[in-house]
Design an enzyme around this catalytic site. Structure first.
Site, short mmCIF file in Angstrom:
data_model
loop_
_atom_site.label_atom_id
_atom_site.label_comp_id
_atom_site.label_asym_id
_atom_site.label_seq_id
_atom_site.Cartn_x
_atom_site.Cartn_y
_atom_site.Cartn_z
N LEU A 12 -39.96 20.27 26.91
CA LEU A 12 -41.34 19.72 26.62
C LEU A 12 -41.11 18.87 25.55
O LEU A 12 -41.86 17.61 25.21
CB LEU A 12 -42.39 20.90 26.81
CG LEU A 12 -43.75 20.47 26.62
CD1 LEU A 12 -44.24 19.34 27.35
CD2 LEU A 12 -44.61 21.75 26.47
N ILE A 37 -41.83 29.34 14.09
CA ILE A 37 -43.42 29.77 14.15
C ILE A 37 -43.65 31.05 13.98
O ILE A 37 -44.85 31.45 14.02
CB ILE A 37 -44.04 29.23 15.69
CG1 ILE A 37 -43.07 29.95 16.94
CG2 ILE A 37 -43.89 27.64 15.91
CD1 ILE A 37 -43.95 29.89 17.96
N TYR A 125 -40.46 38.74 29.24
CA TYR A 125 -40.90 37.46 28.90
C TYR A 125 -42.27 37.08 29.23
O TYR A 125 -43.03 36.65 28.28
CB TYR A 125 -39.90 36.31 29.78
CG TYR A 125 -40.41 34.84 29.67
CD1 TYR A 125 -40.49 34.24 28.68
CD2 TYR A 125 -41.09 34.20 30.93
CE1 TYR A 125 -40.84 32.90 28.78
CE2 TYR A 125 -41.49 32.96 30.82
CZ TYR A 125 -41.39 32.19 29.81
OH TYR A 125 -41.89 30.97 29.69
N1 LIG Z 1 -38.71 26.35 31.39
C1 LIG Z 1 -39.55 26.95 32.22
O1 LIG Z 1 -39.08 26.90 33.29
C2 LIG Z 1 -40.97 27.04 31.92
C3 LIG Z 1 -41.84 27.71 32.84
C4 LIG Z 1 -42.98 28.03 32.50
C5 LIG Z 1 -43.46 27.91 31.32
N2 LIG Z 1 -42.78 27.41 30.46
C6 LIG Z 1 -43.41 27.25 29.09
O2 LIG Z 1 -43.23 25.83 28.71
C7 LIG Z 1 -43.01 25.62 27.29
C8 LIG Z 1 -42.09 24.82 27.19
O3 LIG Z 1 -40.82 25.31 27.69
P1 LIG Z 1 -39.54 24.52 27.67
O4 LIG Z 1 -38.75 24.61 29.09
O5 LIG Z 1 -39.60 23.17 26.82
O6 LIG Z 1 -38.65 25.34 26.68
P2 LIG Z 1 -37.12 25.26 26.10
O7 LIG Z 1 -36.33 23.94 26.63
O8 LIG Z 1 -36.68 26.46 26.13
O9 LIG Z 1 -37.58 24.93 24.40
C9 LIG Z 1 -38.12 25.77 23.69
C10 LIG Z 1 -37.83 25.33 22.46
O10 LIG Z 1 -38.60 26.15 21.54
C11 LIG Z 1 -38.04 26.42 20.18
N3 LIG Z 1 -37.98 27.67 19.78
C12 LIG Z 1 -37.75 28.80 20.02
N4 LIG Z 1 -37.98 29.75 19.01
C13 LIG Z 1 -38.70 29.05 17.94
C14 LIG Z 1 -39.13 29.54 17.00
N5 LIG Z 1 -38.97 30.66 16.61
N6 LIG Z 1 -39.87 28.90 16.09
C15 LIG Z 1 -39.90 27.35 16.40
N7 LIG Z 1 -39.37 26.75 17.74
C16 LIG Z 1 -38.59 27.89 18.49
C17 LIG Z 1 -36.46 26.25 20.44
O11 LIG Z 1 -36.04 25.39 19.31
P3 LIG Z 1 -34.82 24.91 18.70
O12 LIG Z 1 -33.87 24.20 19.84
O13 LIG Z 1 -34.98 23.85 17.72
O14 LIG Z 1 -33.98 26.16 18.49
C18 LIG Z 1 -36.45 25.48 21.87
O15 LIG Z 1 -36.04 24.06 21.53
C19 LIG Z 1 -42.99 27.16 26.88
O16 LIG Z 1 -44.00 27.60 26.25
C20 LIG Z 1 -42.51 27.94 28.01
O17 LIG Z 1 -42.81 29.13 28.06
C21 LIG Z 1 -41.58 27.10 30.58
#
Ligand SMILES: NC(=O)c1ccc[n+]([C@@H]2O[C@H](COP(=O)([O-])OP(=O)(O)OC[C@H]3O[C@@H](n4cnc5c(N)ncnc54)[C@H](OP(=O)(O)O)[C@@H]3O)[C@@H](O)[C@H]2O)c1
Length: 290
Positions: A12, A37, A125
């Protein structure tokens, strides 16, 4: 407007940066190395320094199965993180847009979940994300929680990229057919978030609270895989589609239990003209770049 983005390296986060390129907004984007965060001091310093007009939290602990044995870290990022962000945005009267998940539901429903439906996460999760929603809502008033589902994009790791890789490696594949949800392109979600930010800028803000945004046309993981293979073959991303077998969740045990049905009702966003994303069209686009 000045937009502060956390989680800039995620699916995202990267799509949001792409979407912002075509705008005049000023983006202040941080990955976990610059802004953890879950670190109160970093959160305070960066928010107080940037003084954004709005904050978008795209950071999360998203390793659904790993979270089962790593719950402390999952809760730090997904529950404490949003709370710290909310306390700081509340102090500066800044709206906070936060993203949550369909995994806050247990999947026992037979029709799409409304944002107001009772939650009952089945794994760490989902429970940590729900704790984040509750912490955030208790700590600030100006917030939008956007629950989404089954996110895919050209970036990072996701189901689409895994299926394309496996299609190149295997002749046969078994995929779970008894979990239903809505695939969502991260680029469409990013556009939806930008739309919400701009509504706020134009003084026509969406009422604060929790909303759903996901792709149209529910499917199973098996149905999603079938669509991926068909389009990938059409676009010559793969030469042949593997033989696909539908299996049940019992035949593919995972550490975290997933909801059987997590289709989200997105109608409450109709008022601002946000319709569900057409995931098949977006899938076509993503397949051209994987
Ligand atoms: N992926 C799915 O299928 C899915 C489904 C439903 C909802 N969501 C929600 O949608 C949102 C976006 O998901 P996404 O798929 O884009 O996730 P993603 O690709 O896994 O990216 C999450 C990012 O969060 C960062 N992160 C992890 N721990 C952190 C911390 N302590 N402080 C700051 N940054 C941190 C990581 O940063 P770094 O790379 O810099 O370490 C990573 O790049 C999330 O809220 C997720 O829960 C996702």
């Amino acid at each position: 407007m000045r937009i502060l983005l956390t989680g800039k390296n995620g699916q995202l986060g990267r799509c949001f940066q792409d979407v912002l390129k075509d705008t005049n907004h000023e983006l202040f984007a941080y990955g976990s190395a610059e802004l953890n965060i879950a670190d109160a001091q970093q959160v305070e310093t960066i928010i107080q320094t940037v003084k954004p007009d709005i904050l978008v939290n795209a950071a999360a602990y998203t390793a659904v199965d790993k979270a089962e044995t790593d719950s402390e870290n999952a809760y730090l990022v997904n529950a404490t993180g949003p709370e710290l962000l909310a306390k700081q945005t509340a102090a500066l009267n800044i709206p906070l847009i936060h993203v949550s998940t369909d995994y806050v539901f247990d999947g026992a429903a037979v029709e799409p979940y409304l944002p107001t439906d009772p939650t009952n996460p089945q794994g760490v999760y989902g429970a940590s994300k729900l704790a984040g929603e509750l912490n955030l809502a208790a700590a600030c008033e100006k917030y939008i929680i956007l629950r989404t589902a089954w996110v895919f994009s050209e970036y990072g790791n996701n189901f689409v990229k895994t299926m394309v890789r496996l299609a190149k490696e295997r002749d046969e594949l078994s995929v779970v057919a008894d979990q239903y949800g809505c695939p969502t392109y991260a680029g469409d979600l990013a556009k939806a978030i930008l739309c919400i930010c701009e509504q706020y800028e134009q003084s026509k803000p969406l009422a604060w609270g929790t909303y759903h945004y996901c792709g149209d046309t529910p499917t199973s993981w098996h149905g999603f895989a079938r669509a991926i293979f068909a389009l990938a073959k059409e676009q010559k991303v793969i030469s042949t589609a593997p033989k696909l077998t539908a299996i049940s969740s019992c035949q593919y045990p995972t550490p975290a239990k997933r909801p059987g049905y997590s289709v989200l009702d997105c109608e409450s966003l109709d008022d601002i003209g946000l319709v569900k994303s057409d995931w098949t069209t977006s899938l076509n686009k993503v397949l051209l770049s994987v």
